[in-house]
Design a protein around this motif. Structure first.
Motif, short mmCIF file in Angstrom:
data_model
loop_
_atom_site.label_atom_id
_atom_site.label_comp_id
_atom_site.label_asym_id
_atom_site.label_seq_id
_atom_site.Cartn_x
_atom_site.Cartn_y
_atom_site.Cartn_z
N THR A 156 -1.60 -0.58 7.89
CA THR A 156 -3.02 -0.31 7.74
C THR A 156 -3.69 -0.15 9.11
O THR A 156 -4.58 0.69 9.29
CB THR A 156 -3.70 -1.45 6.97
N GLN A 157 -3.26 -0.95 10.07
CA GLN A 157 -3.81 -0.80 11.42
C GLN A 157 -3.55 0.61 11.96
O GLN A 157 -4.48 1.30 12.38
CB GLN A 157 -3.18 -1.83 12.37
N SER A 158 -2.31 1.02 11.94
CA SER A 158 -1.97 2.34 12.48
C SER A 158 -2.70 3.44 11.72
O SER A 158 -3.24 4.38 12.30
CB SER A 158 -0.47 2.61 12.36
N ASN A 216 -0.05 -4.87 6.66
CA ASN A 216 -1.14 -4.98 7.62
C ASN A 216 -0.94 -4.11 8.84
O ASN A 216 -1.87 -3.44 9.30
CB ASN A 216 -1.30 -6.44 8.05
N ALA A 217 0.28 -4.13 9.37
CA ALA A 217 0.55 -3.29 10.55
C ALA A 217 0.38 -1.82 10.20
O ALA A 217 -0.17 -1.03 10.97
CB ALA A 217 1.97 -3.56 11.06
N ARG A 228 -9.19 7.82 11.69
CA ARG A 228 -10.39 8.04 12.49
C ARG A 228 -10.14 9.06 13.60
O ARG A 228 -11.00 9.87 13.92
CB ARG A 228 -10.89 6.72 13.10
N ALA A 229 -8.97 9.03 14.19
CA ALA A 229 -8.67 9.99 15.26
C ALA A 229 -8.61 11.41 14.69
O ALA A 229 -9.03 12.36 15.35
CB ALA A 229 -7.36 9.63 15.95
N ALA A 237 -10.71 1.94 1.69
CA ALA A 237 -10.63 0.73 0.87
C ALA A 237 -10.36 1.08 -0.58
O ALA A 237 -10.29 0.19 -1.42
CB ALA A 237 -11.92 -0.05 0.99
N ASP A 247 -15.22 7.65 4.91
CA ASP A 247 -13.91 7.22 5.38
C ASP A 247 -13.70 5.73 5.12
O ASP A 247 -12.63 5.31 4.70
CB ASP A 247 -13.75 7.50 6.89
N ILE A 248 -14.73 4.94 5.41
CA ILE A 248 -14.61 3.49 5.19
C ILE A 248 -14.31 3.22 3.72
O ILE A 248 -13.39 2.49 3.37
CB ILE A 248 -15.93 2.76 5.56
N MET A 266 1.04 6.12 11.13
CA MET A 266 0.54 7.24 11.94
C MET A 266 1.00 8.57 11.34
O MET A 266 0.25 9.54 11.32
CB MET A 266 1.07 7.06 13.37
N THR A 282 -5.47 3.33 10.02
CA THR A 282 -6.91 3.41 10.25
C THR A 282 -7.20 4.14 11.56
O THR A 282 -8.08 4.99 11.62
CB THR A 282 -7.51 1.99 10.29
N VAL A 283 -6.45 3.77 12.59
CA VAL A 283 -6.64 4.46 13.87
C VAL A 283 -6.34 5.95 13.71
O VAL A 283 -7.07 6.82 14.20
CB VAL A 283 -5.73 3.83 14.96
N ALA A 284 -5.30 6.28 12.95
CA ALA A 284 -4.93 7.68 12.76
C ALA A 284 -6.01 8.44 12.00
O ALA A 284 -6.41 9.55 12.38
CB ALA A 284 -3.60 7.77 12.02
#
Lengths: 431, 431
Positions: free
Chosen positions: A314-316, A311-312, A322-323, A248, A243-244, A389, A318-320
């Motif tokens: 990518t934040q959402s 950036n915002a 992983r969840a 990327a 996933d990481i 998301m 990444t959380v999505a």
């Protein structure tokens, strides 16, 4: 040391753990590794198991046939499968020929299961007993049995058709009198897996239910193997790693020990995709070339809007991602989470809109420009939250790996929306 | 179901595993969760252990004191520590008061160890024996002992000073005759950890050496606890998760179940940092405002150069961060890897330079513009490779977590270099 004597190399490497030797080989460059392998006589199956895939092929090619045979014979069936499954067929044959007949059959059977299935992960060395035995019989059996696996932590109780019926930890066998029936010591519940279950699902279950080992059954529900926690955890570890790397945009097999050419192959395709999306964004900008020619400040500020949105997003995202991977994001909470993302985007958007409005006014002395960038910021951050998301969830529904593809889509959306909102508003307000 | 009867909820939840119940609670929204907790009587310690930190506080607040006490008493010491360590002190006291005296002392002792140390991870329930016992004595002892841990897979042999001397798997105890000395069955090598060892190092060792459990000793080298693989793997899992979240600039505690306000707090700081770096990039662009005013095509194409550099930098950076985390990138191969990154950047740069030169010529009919963007692309991709690999290594050397800070530095470098190279060359060549 490289130019020195073989006995000294043996003496240095001998006390090291196989995993450390493998790491050492990975850190050498091609030539040093080759001369080390030529001198060192202690290569064994465990070191081979621990090597990265790309090096393993190289090392197996360098190794004399008899040394390879000896190395492979020490391993348990699941380790041989793991060793062999990514090799080219010529090398695979060489390794299989080195095994004795029962070992070879076991490995070939495992290779017949689909890739990434429980069947490939399990070891066929099992400690199983009739379900009506008691503690004394179990201990006598184990004392008499020569071929016990190296490591085992449970015994599996089976009926006459080899169907698993119960599951007893060794600690319980040891702590009860000889006449105690094993059935009474069995765990309240135990999970079995099917040979064709996906390794990802198996690993998830191990982690979720804190399993140490679990039986694997075939289509007739007969016991054919066990999966142990160390193998399951390796799968889990690999999935997080994948996933990481996917997030990327790097090939999932990327290793620091890859060759230059291998690295290019891992990265070029993703950069090509990115180039396409960047060109799409440029086309959006080109729609407004007259606006930019009139107000050059727009060209100076527009990367800020796009960068914040990216950036915002990518934040959402990444959380999505992983969840979804940990199965915490499901149909039952997706709407609530989307609403939260929208509110978070709105809030952050307003905060940074205020900052940028101030920057626009102070730097360029234009309240109108400040207003335009502020509005574009709010729009883009809300869109970033929703896209970050929503896109992974949608891709997951469509059966596409969200870690792989979401990044491109999300940044394309935030770039296009960011440029369009900023330049479009500017064209309306400033001209 | 939410508005329905308590017995039915009990009946539905009863057969579920604690981890699944915890997931279910996490997916409900605040109000539903509250009413469910009010109705359901089966809450136990295991469910509490499985909950995300933020929900655990909420749930503990809702729970009547006696139910909390009962729930906590079932847990082993390491689970209580894990449960308690992130609670506020009032809640922590409430939980500790619920324990009996020996349990409370064990937990308080564990909490005295530094955060993220082996001492916090270990359980103090150990099966230990004098090193001169034989198999028969071991079995008799375990049969007579009431308070054996729920799960154990090894016995630890200790000398009279409680110093660990050997390590025997239960499988070996079971498969040998009663008169066999335990000492002869001990593993060839075993690893002990010190109570103040970092959990990350412990988890790395479990993964690297395939450990199942390992003894923990104090300053006097006395045995004080054991760490089991499931706890170690949880640490490993958390660390990979943290890397993913940090790389995306999301707080490491981010959960899909976070509240809106919690999410804002996790993400806003990182966006603020990004805004600063974006402004730096804008300042670079503003140096060339006259060039852009003269050739608007530059404004259209410049995001492409920056975006490609940012992506290539993120690729290198991600590989570097993971290689540092898994200890595959060390002083001995860093120069070789840097050289590889440079060559990869050069190669990819040339490929995409050719593509962009063609785009520049076809789209804008200007070979000079094509040449400028091609040159800027090569420069930026080489810099991206070097910065993406070099910055994490440098940060790691300085003791800063590379996953946390590298992203900002790398994209700042690629943005600044990308804009500067592209616009600077354009100013020289085109004007």
């Amino acid at each position: 040391i490289e130019t020195a004597d073989a006995p000294r190399i043996d003496a240095i490497l001998e006390p090291l753990h196989a995993a450390d030797i493998a790491d050492l080989l990975e850190q050498l460059d091609f030539r040093d590794r080759r001369s080390l392998l030529g001198l060192w006589t202690g290569m064994d199956g465990e070191v081979l198991s621990e090597l990265d895939d790309n090096l393993r092929e190289e090392v197996i090619n360098e190794l004399p046939a008899d040394q390879l045979a000896e190395a492979v014979r020490e391993l348990e069936s699941d380790d041989v499968v793991d060793l062999v499954e990514d090799l080219e067929s010529a090398q695979q044959d060489a390794v299989l020929r080195a095994l004795d007949a029962p070992g070879r059959i076991a490995v070939e059977k495992a290779l017949a299961y689909p890739e990434y299935s429980a069947g490939r992960l399990m070891q066929v060395e099992i400690v199983r007993m009739p379900e009506d035995w008691n503690v004394g019989q179990a201990i006598d059996f184990m004392r008499g049995e020569e071929n016990l696996p190296d490591q085992f932590y449970h015994v599996v109780l089976v009926d006459v058709r080899l169907k698993p019926r119960g599951y007893v930890t060794l600690g319980r066998v040891l702590s009860h009198p000889r006449e105690m029936p094993l059935k009474d010591l069995a765990e309240e519940s135990f999970r079995t897996f099917h040979v064709e279950d996906k390794q990802g699902d198996v690993a998830y279950a191990f982690n979720q239910y804190h399993l140490i080992s679990a039986p694997v059954v075939d289509d007739e529900e007969r016991l054919v193997g066990v999966i142990t926690i160390d193998d399951a955890m390796e799968v889990l570890d690999e999935e997080a790693e994948e996933d990481i790397l996917r997030l990327a945009g790097v090939g999932i097999e990327s290793e620091i020990s890859d060759s230059t050419w291998g690295t290019v192959k891992q990265r070029l395709p993703w950069l090509a995709v990115n180039l396409l999306t960047a060109i799409i964004a440029s086309v959006v900008i080109s729609l407004f070339d007259e606006t930019i020619a009139a107000v050059v400040a727009l060209a100076i500020l527009m990367p800020i809007v796009a960068s914040m949105g990216g950036n915002a997003g990518t934040q959402s995202l990444t959380v999505a991602v992983r969840a979804i991977a940990t199965r915490d994001l499901t149909g039952s909470n997706v709407w609530r989470v989307l609403r939260r993302e929208m509110i978070v985007g709105l809030f952050n958007g307003v905060v940074f809109a205020a900052v940028m409005a101030a920057v626009g006014i102070v730097w360029f002395g234009s309240p109108a420009l400040g207003g335009v960038i502020a509005a574009a910021m709010v729009i883009n951050l809300v869109v970033a939250g929703l896209a970050g998301m929503g896109i992974p969830v949608l891709l997951d529904k469509l059966g596409v790996d969200p870690a792989l593809a979401s990044g491109t889509f999300v940044t394309t959306v935030t770039d296009v929306v960011g440029f369009f909102a900023f330049l479009g508003l500017a064209a309306m307000v400033l001209l």
